[in-house]
Motif scaffolding. Structure first.
Motif, PDB file in Angstrom:
ATOM      1  N   LYS A  77       9.833  12.074  -9.448  1.00  0.00           N
ATOM      2  CA  LYS A  77       9.204  11.396 -10.577  1.00  0.00           C
ATOM      3  C   LYS A  77       8.883   9.964 -10.164  1.00  0.00           C
ATOM      4  O   LYS A  77       9.678   9.304  -9.510  1.00  0.00           O
ATOM      5  CB  LYS A  77      10.143  11.388 -11.788  1.00  0.00           C
ATOM      6  CG  LYS A  77       9.554  10.777 -13.033  1.00  0.00           C
ATOM      7  CD  LYS A  77      10.549  10.847 -14.189  1.00  0.00           C
ATOM      8  CE  LYS A  77       9.968  10.185 -15.423  1.00  0.00           C
ATOM      9  NZ  LYS A  77      10.929  10.160 -16.528  1.00  0.00           N
ATOM     10  N   VAL A  78       7.699   9.496 -10.572  1.00  0.00           N
ATOM     11  CA  VAL A  78       7.264   8.141 -10.265  1.00  0.00           C
ATOM     12  C   VAL A  78       6.924   7.430 -11.567  1.00  0.00           C
ATOM     13  O   VAL A  78       6.148   7.945 -12.365  1.00  0.00           O
ATOM     14  CB  VAL A  78       6.028   8.143  -9.337  1.00  0.00           C
ATOM     15  CG1 VAL A  78       5.571   6.733  -9.048  1.00  0.00           C
ATOM     16  CG2 VAL A  78       6.319   8.891  -8.055  1.00  0.00           C
ATOM     17  N   THR A  79       7.531   6.253 -11.783  1.00  0.00           N
ATOM     18  CA  THR A  79       7.167   5.402 -12.921  1.00  0.00           C
ATOM     19  C   THR A  79       6.628   4.085 -12.356  1.00  0.00           C
ATOM     20  O   THR A  79       6.409   3.970 -11.151  1.00  0.00           O
ATOM     21  CB  THR A  79       8.382   5.148 -13.841  1.00  0.00           C
ATOM     22  OG1 THR A  79       9.390   4.468 -13.107  1.00  0.00           O
ATOM     23  CG2 THR A  79       8.941   6.460 -14.392  1.00  0.00           C
ATOM     24  N   ASP A  80       6.434   3.107 -13.230  1.00  0.00           N
ATOM     25  CA  ASP A  80       5.861   1.836 -12.775  1.00  0.00           C
ATOM     26  C   ASP A  80       6.738   1.121 -11.749  1.00  0.00           C
ATOM     27  O   ASP A  80       6.241   0.631 -10.742  1.00  0.00           O
ATOM     28  CB  ASP A  80       5.619   0.909 -13.960  1.00  0.00           C
ATOM     29  CG  ASP A  80       4.465   1.382 -14.826  1.00  0.00           C
ATOM     30  OD1 ASP A  80       3.622   2.137 -14.305  1.00  0.00           O
ATOM     31  OD2 ASP A  80       4.418   0.999 -16.006  1.00  0.00           O
ATOM     32  N   PHE A 137      15.697   4.988  -7.693  1.00  0.00           N
ATOM     33  CA  PHE A 137      15.563   3.816  -6.830  1.00  0.00           C
ATOM     34  C   PHE A 137      14.420   2.955  -7.336  1.00  0.00           C
ATOM     35  O   PHE A 137      13.468   3.462  -7.939  1.00  0.00           O
ATOM     36  CB  PHE A 137      15.222   4.217  -5.384  1.00  0.00           C
ATOM     37  CG  PHE A 137      16.326   4.923  -4.669  1.00  0.00           C
ATOM     38  CD1 PHE A 137      17.348   4.213  -4.081  1.00  0.00           C
ATOM     39  CD2 PHE A 137      16.330   6.307  -4.573  1.00  0.00           C
ATOM     40  CE1 PHE A 137      18.360   4.852  -3.405  1.00  0.00           C
ATOM     41  CE2 PHE A 137      17.332   6.959  -3.898  1.00  0.00           C
ATOM     42  CZ  PHE A 137      18.350   6.235  -3.313  1.00  0.00           C
ATOM     43  N   GLN A 138      14.489   1.670  -7.046  1.00  0.00           N
ATOM     44  CA  GLN A 138      13.319   0.832  -7.259  1.00  0.00           C
ATOM     45  C   GLN A 138      12.301   1.195  -6.185  1.00  0.00           C
ATOM     46  O   GLN A 138      12.667   1.571  -5.078  1.00  0.00           O
ATOM     47  CB  GLN A 138      13.680  -0.647  -7.133  1.00  0.00           C
ATOM     48  CG  GLN A 138      14.464  -1.186  -8.289  1.00  0.00           C
ATOM     49  CD  GLN A 138      14.685  -2.688  -8.130  1.00  0.00           C
ATOM     50  OE1 GLN A 138      14.685  -3.217  -7.022  1.00  0.00           O
ATOM     51  NE2 GLN A 138      14.875  -3.348  -9.254  1.00  0.00           N
ATOM     52  N   LYS A 139      11.047   1.064  -6.519  1.00  0.00           N
ATOM     53  CA  LYS A 139      10.005   1.406  -5.549  1.00  0.00           C
ATOM     54  C   LYS A 139      10.110   0.549  -4.288  1.00  0.00           C
ATOM     55  O   LYS A 139       9.812   1.012  -3.194  1.00  0.00           O
ATOM     56  CB  LYS A 139       8.619   1.227  -6.166  1.00  0.00           C
ATOM     57  CG  LYS A 139       8.189   2.354  -7.060  1.00  0.00           C
ATOM     58  CD  LYS A 139       6.752   2.121  -7.480  1.00  0.00           C
ATOM     59  CE  LYS A 139       6.208   3.279  -8.248  1.00  0.00           C
ATOM     60  NZ  LYS A 139       4.799   3.065  -8.619  1.00  0.00           N
ATOM     61  N   ASN A 140      10.543  -0.696  -4.437  1.00  0.00           N
ATOM     62  CA  ASN A 140      10.646  -1.587  -3.278  1.00  0.00           C
ATOM     63  C   ASN A 140      11.688  -1.123  -2.273  1.00  0.00           C
ATOM     64  O   ASN A 140      11.695  -1.588  -1.141  1.00  0.00           O
ATOM     65  CB  ASN A 140      10.977  -3.012  -3.724  1.00  0.00           C
ATOM     66  CG  ASN A 140       9.805  -3.661  -4.418  1.00  0.00           C
ATOM     67  OD1 ASN A 140       8.658  -3.303  -4.172  1.00  0.00           O
ATOM     68  ND2 ASN A 140      10.092  -4.604  -5.284  1.00  0.00           N
ATOM     69  N   ASN A 196       0.828  -1.210   0.000  1.00  0.00           N
ATOM     70  CA  ASN A 196       0.000   0.000   0.000  1.00  0.00           C
ATOM     71  C   ASN A 196       0.862   1.259   0.000  1.00  0.00           C
ATOM     72  O   ASN A 196       0.532   2.246  -0.664  1.00  0.00           O
ATOM     73  CB  ASN A 196      -0.943   0.012   1.197  1.00  0.00           C
ATOM     74  CG  ASN A 196      -2.022  -1.041   1.090  1.00  0.00           C
ATOM     75  OD1 ASN A 196      -2.334  -1.509   0.001  1.00  0.00           O
ATOM     76  ND2 ASN A 196      -2.587  -1.420   2.220  1.00  0.00           N
ATOM     77  N   LEU A 197       1.956   1.241   0.745  1.00  0.00           N
ATOM     78  CA  LEU A 197       2.879   2.378   0.791  1.00  0.00           C
ATOM     79  C   LEU A 197       3.456   2.649  -0.593  1.00  0.00           C
ATOM     80  O   LEU A 197       3.477   3.793  -1.056  1.00  0.00           O
ATOM     81  CB  LEU A 197       4.011   2.101   1.793  1.00  0.00           C
ATOM     82  CG  LEU A 197       5.177   3.080   1.778  1.00  0.00           C
ATOM     83  CD1 LEU A 197       4.817   4.335   2.550  1.00  0.00           C
ATOM     84  CD2 LEU A 197       6.409   2.430   2.356  1.00  0.00           C
ATOM     85  N   ILE A 198       3.899   1.610  -1.264  1.00  0.00           N
ATOM     86  CA  ILE A 198       4.516   1.770  -2.585  1.00  0.00           C
ATOM     87  C   ILE A 198       3.498   2.240  -3.613  1.00  0.00           C
ATOM     88  O   ILE A 198       3.796   3.091  -4.449  1.00  0.00           O
ATOM     89  CB  ILE A 198       5.162   0.440  -3.016  1.00  0.00           C
ATOM     90  CG1 ILE A 198       6.400   0.192  -2.168  1.00  0.00           C
ATOM     91  CG2 ILE A 198       5.538   0.448  -4.481  1.00  0.00           C
ATOM     92  CD1 ILE A 198       7.012  -1.163  -2.358  1.00  0.00           C
ATOM     93  N   SER A 199       2.288   1.720  -3.557  1.00  0.00           N
ATOM     94  CA  SER A 199       1.275   2.127  -4.543  1.00  0.00           C
ATOM     95  C   SER A 199       0.801   3.562  -4.320  1.00  0.00           C
ATOM     96  O   SER A 199       0.302   4.208  -5.236  1.00  0.00           O
ATOM     97  CB  SER A 199       0.094   1.165  -4.513  1.00  0.00           C
ATOM     98  OG  SER A 199      -0.560   1.242  -3.271  1.00  0.00           O
ATOM     99  N   LEU A 215      12.034   7.666   2.857  1.00  0.00           N
ATOM    100  CA  LEU A 215      13.257   7.114   3.412  1.00  0.00           C
ATOM    101  C   LEU A 215      13.461   5.771   2.731  1.00  0.00           C
ATOM    102  O   LEU A 215      12.550   4.943   2.691  1.00  0.00           O
ATOM    103  CB  LEU A 215      13.129   6.931   4.922  1.00  0.00           C
ATOM    104  CG  LEU A 215      14.329   6.364   5.657  1.00  0.00           C
ATOM    105  CD1 LEU A 215      15.501   7.344   5.583  1.00  0.00           C
ATOM    106  CD2 LEU A 215      13.979   6.074   7.093  1.00  0.00           C
ATOM    107  N   THR A 216      14.673   5.535   2.199  1.00  0.00           N
ATOM    108  CA  THR A 216      14.950   4.274   1.513  1.00  0.00           C
ATOM    109  C   THR A 216      15.569   3.269   2.465  1.00  0.00           C
ATOM    110  O   THR A 216      15.962   3.603   3.583  1.00  0.00           O
ATOM    111  CB  THR A 216      15.896   4.497   0.317  1.00  0.00           C
ATOM    112  OG1 THR A 216      17.169   4.899   0.809  1.00  0.00           O
ATOM    113  CG2 THR A 216      15.340   5.535  -0.641  1.00  0.00           C
ATOM    114  N   SER A 217      15.687   2.043   2.005  1.00  0.00           N
ATOM    115  CA  SER A 217      16.290   0.996   2.829  1.00  0.00           C
ATOM    116  C   SER A 217      17.773   1.245   3.051  1.00  0.00           C
ATOM    117  O   SER A 217      18.354   0.702   3.984  1.00  0.00           O
ATOM    118  CB  SER A 217      16.083  -0.374   2.179  1.00  0.00           C
ATOM    119  OG  SER A 217      16.648  -0.392   0.883  1.00  0.00           O
ATOM    120  N   ALA A 218      18.393   2.068   2.234  1.00  0.00           N
ATOM    121  CA  ALA A 218      19.801   2.421   2.416  1.00  0.00           C
ATOM    122  C   ALA A 218      19.968   3.572   3.406  1.00  0.00           C
ATOM    123  O   ALA A 218      21.086   3.960   3.721  1.00  0.00           O
ATOM    124  CB  ALA A 218      20.426   2.811   1.077  1.00  0.00           C
TER     125      ALA A 218
END
Length: 116
Positions: A81-84, A99-102, A58-61, A70-73
């Motif tokens: 910008k947001v892509t798929d 970054f990847q969305k995950n 839900n957070l990613i969507s 905040l990223t995992s790093a």
């Protein structure tokens, strides 16, 4: 001596037959233990993990331009910008990282990055 050996041999089978009958386990013991183990495993591992995975999905969507993340790093920045599958995050003036969305672990309240 022969009488002692004969006495020992004659009472040995009776003692061997009587001992297991007194301590025989219930046929329901194994199935009950398996059900209890599965129930504990489900409550302590499976259910919380699926709940966290659903919240992360839900957070990613819900990511959108302007969100502070905040990223995992451990990198904090503002989404530009947001892509798929990817997002671009501005971490400093004129510095944009992809970054990847995950990789996003949390969204931060607005204004958090300016206060850092």
């Amino acid at each position: 001596m022969k009488k002692l050996i004969a006495l020992a041999l004659s009472t040995a089978p009776v003692a061997a037959l009587a001992a297991p009958a007194a301590g025989a386990p219930s046929p329901w013991q194994l199935p009950i233990m398996l059900v209890a183990f599965f129930g504990i495993f489900w409550l302590m591992v499976w259910r919380p993990q699926s709940k966290r995975a659903k919240e992360h999905k839900n957070l990613i969507s819900a990511l959108s331009k302007g969100d502070e993340v905040l990223t995992s790093a451990g990198i904090a920045g503002k989404v530009t910008k947001v892509t798929d599958d990817y997002i671009q995050v501005e971490v400093a003036a004129n510095t944009v990282l992809s970054f990847q969305k995950n990789a996003v672990t949390a969204t931060l309240p607005k204004g958090t990055i300016k206060s850092i």
